[in-house]
Design a protein around this motif. Sequence first.
Motif, PDB file in Angstrom:
ATOM      1  N   PHE A 116       0.843  -1.197   0.027  1.00  0.00           N
ATOM      2  CA  PHE A 116      -0.145   0.044   0.094  1.00  0.00           C
ATOM      3  C   PHE A 116       0.878   1.419   0.060  1.00  0.00           C
ATOM      4  CE2 PHE A 116      -2.876  -3.126   2.182  1.00  0.00           C
ATOM      5  CZ  PHE A 116      -3.741  -3.232   1.141  1.00  0.00           C
ATOM      6  N   GLN A 131      -4.535  -0.011  -4.471  1.00  0.00           N
ATOM      7  CA  GLN A 131      -4.462   1.162  -3.430  1.00  0.00           C
ATOM      8  C   GLN A 131      -4.949   2.300  -4.142  1.00  0.00           C
ATOM      9  OE1 GLN A 131      -4.636   0.899  -0.298  1.00  0.00           O
ATOM     10  NE2 GLN A 131      -4.629   3.039   0.233  1.00  0.00           N
ATOM     11  N   ARG A 161      -8.701   2.480  -4.846  1.00  0.00           N
ATOM     12  CA  ARG A 161      -9.697   2.099  -3.608  1.00  0.00           C
ATOM     13  C   ARG A 161     -10.743   3.256  -3.326  1.00  0.00           C
ATOM     14  NH1 ARG A 161      -9.557  -1.254   0.251  1.00  0.00           N
ATOM     15  NH2 ARG A 161      -7.396  -1.976  -0.676  1.00  0.00           N
TER      16      ARG A 161
END
Length: 434
Positions: free
Chosen positions: A17, A99, A102
């Motif tokens: 991440f 990520q 997201r």
Amino acid sequence: MLKKKYGVFAGMLTVSFMLAACADNSSQQEAEESGNDSGGDEGSSASSEDATEISFIHWRGEDEEVFDDIISQFEEENPDITVQMNIYPSEQYQSNAQQMLRDGSTGDVFTSFPGTQFETINNAGFFTDLSDEGFVENFAETSLEVGQSGGSQLAIPYQLVFNMPVYNKGMFEELGIEVPTSWSEYQEMAETLKENDITPIAFPGADIGPNQTMNSMMMNNAKNVDVFAQLESGEESLTNDWWVSTLEDFQYFNENGYFQEDALGTNQDSAMQMVADEEAAMLATGSYHMASLKDLNEDLELGFLPPITVPEEEVEYEGIHTATFMLAVNQNSEKKEEAKTFIEFLSQPDIASQYANETGQHLTVNDVEYDSEALQNTSHWIDEKDTRFQPRYLITEAAVEDAVLSSIENTLGGTAPGEAAEEAQQIVEENIGG
């Protein structure tokens, strides 16, 4: 003709991440080093204060210039939409795309690799179902399966890539070398090149590594297209002959000078320069580097020459193909319709033809016209050759893929093939519960 076997990708991957705050310019692929943020010129991007801006993210920095032009055309045709393009190094993109997607603020339109990344993003629920979109019909039906899951079209492959060595056809003609069709002929070819002080294969081990070469090296050693699915289910083992013999072939190539010295320490740009300078006859990557090689030496006449590691009567596959650079719409985006409009624009034959010819890429879009010499000289591989879908993309577990690739690197580093296979198999079993 292309032989399709995509399999059912499964499994979650652990994704980093850590997202880089900015992207530098990139240079390509499964090996691409740097990224860049771009979105056409500032004037067109700011053409309308009321325009909806969409984010387009991918990993192909070498396509920046042509995408800038295509985006400008799109914005002119769709003045109510602007496109902000962000380009990331491919390894960073593979690690961090999930990520980035997201919260829906980045990657309204995004790209995905087949295999592990596709499955990771699918499991996270970030793909929008595109099954009912009219533009899906603009793509060759035979190429769409790799972007499907559970009966839904989640991503649209844009590029048809041939992941096998590119060779200097003019050099072969000058030296009177025929394209080999068996292992013995391949050995003769390599020895002729070496006798003329030419390295047979420039291998970019420092950044690309064996990611591409492994596919054509194993294509006839392991004819079973389900071999990696069976490896992950515990039915197959890397200690069996199909993989040990592939490692032995890598060892043979390395020890007999088929690769350059310090192959593991050579980066992509240096390997490409070797081919451009005619110090090496082949580049161990794929079709996506043909345009860049021509930029380095416009006199090169290029073709494909995958390694033949078996007798002629045992050859089933002539090469490797991949449907990749898969276009998708972020499920978390609030601008899905605008994102779909951009993908529809990219699927128009005239736009796709521009992209294909200016980047040197074969595409999955119907009715693309290939004007470039390199593409015309290799387009027969699409319909006339028996090529196999890239085996590496059929590995669904990241740790298993790493183990497979590491076994090749260890072999090239001096580990005995059998020992490298045993070490890799132990890692496989630890990660599949076998």
